[in-house]
Design a protein around this motif. Structure first.
Motif, mmCIF file in Angstrom:
data_model
loop_
_atom_site.group_PDB
_atom_site.id
_atom_site.type_symbol
_atom_site.label_atom_id
_atom_site.label_comp_id
_atom_site.label_asym_id
_atom_site.label_seq_id
_atom_site.Cartn_x
_atom_site.Cartn_y
_atom_site.Cartn_z
ATOM 1 N N ASN A 2 0.823 -1.185 0.000
ATOM 2 C CA ASN A 2 0.000 0.000 0.000
ATOM 3 C C ASN A 2 0.873 1.257 0.000
ATOM 4 N N LEU A 3 0.620 2.142 -0.972
ATOM 5 C CA LEU A 3 1.460 3.319 -1.145
ATOM 6 C C LEU A 3 1.385 4.256 0.052
ATOM 7 N N LEU A 4 0.165 4.483 0.556
ATOM 8 C CA LEU A 4 0.012 5.390 1.692
ATOM 9 C C LEU A 4 0.681 4.834 2.947
ATOM 10 N N LEU A 5 0.588 3.519 3.132
ATOM 11 C CA LEU A 5 1.218 2.875 4.280
ATOM 12 C C LEU A 5 2.738 3.022 4.197
ATOM 13 N N LEU A 7 4.396 5.351 2.532
ATOM 14 C CA LEU A 7 4.734 6.759 2.714
ATOM 15 C C LEU A 7 4.730 7.132 4.195
ATOM 16 N N ALA A 8 3.719 6.647 4.920
ATOM 17 C CA ALA A 8 3.636 6.930 6.358
ATOM 18 C C ALA A 8 4.831 6.335 7.094
ATOM 19 N N PHE A 9 5.234 5.130 6.701
ATOM 20 C CA PHE A 9 6.371 4.476 7.348
ATOM 21 C C PHE A 9 7.655 5.270 7.129
ATOM 22 N N VAL A 10 7.904 5.683 5.902
ATOM 23 C CA VAL A 10 9.125 6.439 5.590
ATOM 24 C C VAL A 10 9.156 7.750 6.374
ATOM 25 N N LEU A 11 8.032 8.434 6.441
ATOM 26 C CA LEU A 11 7.974 9.704 7.163
ATOM 27 C C LEU A 11 8.174 9.507 8.668
ATOM 28 N N CYS A 12 7.505 8.489 9.229
ATOM 29 C CA CYS A 12 7.615 8.246 10.676
ATOM 30 C C CYS A 12 9.024 7.818 11.055
ATOM 31 N N TRP A 13 9.632 6.957 10.238
ATOM 32 C CA TRP A 13 10.983 6.498 10.566
ATOM 33 C C TRP A 13 11.987 7.646 10.427
ATOM 34 N N SER A 14 11.846 8.423 9.374
ATOM 35 C CA SER A 14 12.743 9.571 9.170
ATOM 36 C C SER A 14 12.579 10.607 10.273
#
Length: 312
Positions: A2-5, A7-14
């Motif tokens: 899932n693209l949104l999932l 994207l959320a992961f990359v943002l939260c980890w960063s």
């Protein structure tokens, strides 16, 4: 996936690198880390008391092993990241040095775990390390006044994380993610509290920016980053989640440039592009043999050494 999932992961980890930068302006690394983990450990231990079935069958040896893994994968790793950022190393460069961890772990999987590593993967590793060197030199040349040895600190943290992944890979006991997270966070809380008390850095500042950084790190980095990591790992597997890990460096570099005015020039962009090319080469040059399976858990060892990766 899932693209949104994703994207959320990359943002939260960063966000972990950005949160460390936020807190660096108001308190020392030890103060931030103590107050990031102390309340979190209290909550997790309380939850663990209500989830006793997950702890059944675990021996003192199993818990001790998880504590050592926690010291390497959280305490040692995060202290190096926070300290490097406190010394002035940009959040993007720190994230990039951390981001080569899957490449290093993949290369060492051959001699240490008996997994096949192709020639193309070795080329990818060399290319990735070259990209790190380019970005690091660009950061050092930006005139920020950071000591040269400060850039070796996140490298030590990355190696600490690699050591944790291989220690976990040799574990024969199956430990639930909730249990390992609780042990890791409790161990980090004790260690950082002792270090902060011993150095006189335990008292948190009254500055609201400090508590914003702590809330940012607990909410976005720990629960958001860790939670989405496990969810994506369960849905899409190790290879895809580790591919996303390599997006942390460019996202953090852009984020740091916009939020803190950190240097982001042509040389930095070139280095990031080289690292992303290394990811493509490594994932297209997969091994010819299946990863070794550990009899005790019936699980490919690749899953085990990779899933600890990247604890920002």
């Amino acid at each position: 996936m899932n693209l949104l999932l994703s994207l959320a992961f990359v943002l939260c980890w960063s966000s972990g690198f950005i949160g460390a930068k936020l807190g660096a302006g108001s308190a020392s690394a030890l103060t931030i880390l103590m107050w990031r983990f102390l309340p979190l450990a209290v909550v997790l231990v309380a939850v663990a008391a209500l989830m006793r079935p997950a702890w059944r069958g675990l021996t003192a040896r199993d818990v001790a092993r998880q504590a050592v893994i926690g010291v390497l994968s959280q305490s040692g790793y995060l202290l190096s990241v926070y300290y490097a950022i406190q010394l002035g190393v940009s959040s993007g460069t720190t994230a990039l040095i951390d981001g080569v961890q899957p490449l290093v772990a993949g290369a060492l999987a051959g001699p240490l775990l008996g997994q096949y590593v192709s020639g193309r993967q070795w080329i990818g590793l060399g290319l990735g390390l070259s990209g790190v060197a380019v970005v690091t030199l660009a950061d050092a040349a930006a005139g920020t006044g950071v000591a040269w040895w400060a850039y070796a600190i996140p490298l030590l943290g990355m190696l600490s994380l690699v050591a944790a992944t291989f220690l976990e890979s040799r574990s024969r006991s199956r430990v639930a993610p909730s249990v390992s997270l609780t042990v890791h966070c409790a161990t980090s809380a004790v260690l950082f509290s002792l270090l902060a008390l011993g150095t006189g850095a335990a008292m948190p500042p009254a500055d609201t920016e400090f508590w914003v950084a702590v809330a940012w790190l607990v909410g976005l980095s720990t629960f958001g980053g860790y939670g989405l990591y496990w969810l994506i790992l369960r849905r899409s597997g190790v290879t895809k989640v580790n591919t996303l890990m390599f997006l942390m460096a460019p996202v953090t570099a852009v984020w740091g440039a916009l939020m803190f005015g950190e240097p982001f020039g042509v040389q930095t962009a070139l280095g990031l592009a080289v690292c992303l090319a290394a990811v493509v080469i490594v994932h297209r040059g997969g091994g010819r043999a299946e990863p070794a399976v550990t009899a005790a858990r019936g699980e490919p060892s690749e899953n085990r050494w990779t899933r600890s990766a990247g604890r920002a």
